[in-house]
Design an enzyme around this catalytic site. Structure first.
Site, mmCIF file in Angstrom:
data_model
loop_
_atom_site.group_PDB
_atom_site.id
_atom_site.type_symbol
_atom_site.label_atom_id
_atom_site.label_comp_id
_atom_site.label_asym_id
_atom_site.label_seq_id
_atom_site.Cartn_x
_atom_site.Cartn_y
_atom_site.Cartn_z
ATOM 1 N N GLY A 281 0.888 -1.290 -0.044
ATOM 2 C CA GLY A 281 0.060 -0.002 0.000
ATOM 3 C C GLY A 281 0.645 1.266 0.042
ATOM 4 N N ASP A 282 2.157 1.217 -0.361
ATOM 5 C CA ASP A 282 2.789 2.426 -0.476
ATOM 6 C C ASP A 282 4.104 2.035 -1.496
ATOM 7 O OD1 ASP A 282 4.469 4.677 0.290
ATOM 8 O OD2 ASP A 282 3.024 5.118 1.763
ATOM 9 N N ASP A 283 5.191 2.493 -1.096
ATOM 10 C CA ASP A 283 6.462 2.308 -1.855
ATOM 11 C C ASP A 283 7.012 0.814 -1.855
ATOM 12 O OD1 ASP A 283 6.593 4.848 -2.697
ATOM 13 O OD2 ASP A 283 8.083 5.448 -1.129
#
Length: 491
Positions: A281-283
Site C-alpha cells: 500500500g505504499d512504496d
C-alpha cells in the site's frame, strides 16, 4: 468349448496336458487382473488431478527442515502452541534465550512448525536462524498494549507519525550479527488491519511499528518467506551492513493500508535485494537515510545497494523510491531487471529543501513499466518535515542519474523530472528508452532545471533541456535551455 490357438495349428483344449492347461488359464487370468488394476490406477490418477477429488491421493508430505546451525530447536520444545489463539511470546523468548548461549558453537536454529503462532513482539539474538516451515504463520497480536514502546530513531528526531516514543516491531533486533530469517515460504503476518483503521481514525498515540526491524546489525540474510499486512513499514533494516534479501514475497492491500512500504533500507551499506515480489500500500522499496536536520546530524548514508529481478506494484505510490528521507545521503545504487506493473509511479527520487544530503551515482537498467501513470520521477519539493527546526537552506545535491533500457506500455507520462532553481538535477543520462503511451498529447517528457544528455534515439522525444548524442557518443546538439520548465501535474 474353450480352444487354444497357435500360429501353426488349432487343437481342442482337452487334447493338451493338464499342467499346460492350468498354466495357460492362470496366465490369462493374471493378464486380465493386471489389465483391470492398470486401468483402475490410470482412472484414479486422472480423478486425483481434479479439484475436490481425493481418490488415490496421498496427504501432503511435510518438507524436511534442513539443519542450518549446529543446534536446532522447535518452538514446541519451549511450550509453543500453534492454534492461532494461544499467546506464544514466552515460548519465543525462551527459545531465543537458549540460542543466545550458543554463539561460540556457531549459534542455533529455531524451527517454527506448521500452524498459527500468535505472539507479541520479541527480539532475536546473534548467530540465530529463524526457520519458518511450509504452513507456519507467525501472527502479530492485534492489541497494541502488547507492543512495547521504543525511543524514536535518532536520524528522524521523533516518531514518524507522532512526537515521542514509537511502537517497536513485531520481530526486532539490535546490535546483532549473523542473523538469518528463512524457511519454506512460511509467513510472518502483522495483522495490520486493526492498526490501519486506528491510524485513519487518529486514535493511536504513537507511531506504528514495522513488521521486522533490525538495527545497528550486520551479516543479515532474509530469504524464502512471506511478509504480509504490516502495521507500518514491512521490512526495515536500520543502519545495517551486509544485508541480503532474496526470494521474499511482501503483501498488503494496495489501498487502505497506509505506509506499508515493502523494504526500506535506511542508512544501510552493502545491501542486495533480489528475486522478490512486492505488492503493498505504499512504496515497494524506499531507500532512506534520515530526515532533515536529524538525518544530517546522524550522518549515516545508504550506499552500495543493488536491487535486481524484482516485480513490484504500488497503486498509491511508487515501485522503487529513493527518499524522501535521504538527509544522510544516498549513493551507488543499482536497480536492474525490474518490472513495475499497475502502479501510480515507476521509479522515483523525492526530496526537498531542508533535507540536505545528496543523491548521486544512481543507475537504472532494464526496467519494464506496465500500465504505470508516471514512469520516471524526480521531485524536489516533497515538503514534509519533522518539525520547524529544519533549515530551508540545506538543499540536497542530485547528480549522475542514469536510465538505460527503460521500456513499457500504457504509460501516461514517461518522464517527469521536476528540478528547481535551488535544487537543479544534474548529469542525467537517457539511453535505450522506448515507452508505449496511453496519453497522446504533448508535454509527456517533462523537465524543469535539468542538465544531462540523451544517447541515441529514444521514444517519446526528450525535453529540450537535454543535450543530444548519437549512439557512438558524439555530440549532435547542445541544449541551451536547461532551465526550461515544462511540468504539468494535471496530466
Amino acid at each position: 468349448m474353450v480352444e487354444i490357438f497357435s500360429s501353426r495349428w488349432r487343437l481342442p483344449l482337452q487334447h493338451h496336458p493338464r499342467w499346460l492347461v492350468g498354466l495357460l488359464t492362470t496366465h490369462r487370468t493374471l493378464v486380465l487382473v493386471l489389465w483391470i488394476v492398470g486401468f483402475a490406477l490410470v482412472f484414479g490418477w486422472q480423478l486425483s488431478s481434479m479439484d475436490g477429488v481425493a481418490f488415490f491421493r496421498r496427504g501432503p508430505v511435510a518438507r524436511p527442515v534442513p539443519r542450518l546451525r549446529p543446534v536446532a530447536y522447535n518452538l514446541t520444545d519451549f511450550g509453543g502452541v500453534g492454534d492461532g489463539k494461544t499467546l506464544n511470546t514466552e515460548a519465543f523468548e525462551r527459545a531465543v534465550e537458549a540460542i543466545s548461549t550458543l554463539g561460540a558453537r556457531g549459534g542455533g536454529q529455531l524451527n517454527v512448525p506448521p500452524g498459527f503462532w500468535l505472539t507479541a513482539p520479541f527480539n532475536l539474538t546473534s548467530h540465530m536462524t529463524l526457520f519458518l516451515a511450509e504452513g507456519a504463520v507467525i501472527l502479530g497480536i492485534e492489541d497494541e498494549s502488547y507492543w512495547q514502546l521504543m525511543p524514536p530513531l535518532p536520524s528522524y528526531g521523533y516518531g514518524r507519525e507522532h512526537k515521542g516514543p514509537r511502537y517497536g516491531s513485531l520481530i526486532h533486533g539490535q546490535n546483532l550479527k549473523d542473523i538469518v530469517i528463512t524457511g519454506h515460504n512460511g509467513t510472518i503476518n502483522g495483522q495490520g488491519q486493526v492498526w490501519w483503521t486506528k491510524y485513519k481514525k487518529r486514535i493511536l498515540n504513537y507511531t506504528r511499528g514495522p513488521l521486522v526491524q533490525l538495527m545497528w546489525s550486520k551479516d543479515i540474510v532474509i530469504s524464502n518467506i512471506t511478509l504480509r499486512d504490516s502495521p507500518f513499514w514491512t521490512l526495515h533494516p536500520y543502519d545495517c551492513k551486509n544485508v541480503t534479501i532474496s526470494h521474499v514475497t511482501i503483501l498488503a492491500p494496495v489501498s487502505g493500508a497506509p505506509n506499508t512500504d515493502g523494504i526500506d533500507p535506511d542508512s544501510c551499506e552493502d545491501v542486495l535485494i533480489e528475486n522478490c515480489y512486492i505488492c503493498v500500500g505504499d512504496d515497494a522499496v524506499a531507500i532512506k537515510s534520515g530526515w532533515d536536520q536529524y538525518g544530517i546530524a546522524y550522518g549515516r548514508p545508504s550506499a552500495n545497494i543493488t536491487l535486481r529481478n524484482l516485480t513490484v506494484q504500488s497503486v498509491v505510490s511508487a515501485g522503487i523510491s529513493i527518499g524522501s528521507e535521504m538527509s544522510g545521503g544516498v549513493s551507488n545504487i543499482t536497480v536492474e531487471n525490474l518490472i513495475v506493473w499497475e502502479s501510480r509511479r515507476g521509479i522515483r527520487i523525492k526530496t526537498a529543501p531542508g533535507r540536505g544530503g545528496y543523491v548521486r551515482n544512481i543507475f537504472y537498467r532494464n526496467v519494464t513499466l506496465d500500465n504505470v501513470r508516471v514512469g520516471i520521477v524526480i521531485k524536489t519539493d516533497y515538503n514534509e518535515h519533522p518539525d520547524e527546526g529544519f533549515d530551508p537552506a540545506a538543499v540536497p545535491i542530485i547528480k549522475n542519474i542514469t536510465y538505460s533500457g527503460i521500456h513499457g506500455q500504457g504509460v501516461r507520462v514517461p518522464v517527469r523530472i521536476d528540478g528547481s532553481e535551488e535544487i537543479p538535477v544534474k548529469d542525467v543520462s537517457f539511453q535505450d528508452v522506448s515507452v508505449g503511451l496511453s496519453y497522446k498529447k504533448k508535454h509527456i517528457f517533462q523537465c524543469s532545471f535539468v542538465e544531462g544528455r540523451v544517447i541515441g534515439s529514444i521514444f517519446p522525444a526528450p525535453c529540450e533541456n537535454l543535450d543530444l548524442y548519437d549512439e557512438q557518443g558524439r555530440l549532435i546538439k547542445r541544449s541551451s535551455s536547461q532551465n526550461n520548465t515544462d511540468i504539468d501535474y494535471d496530466i
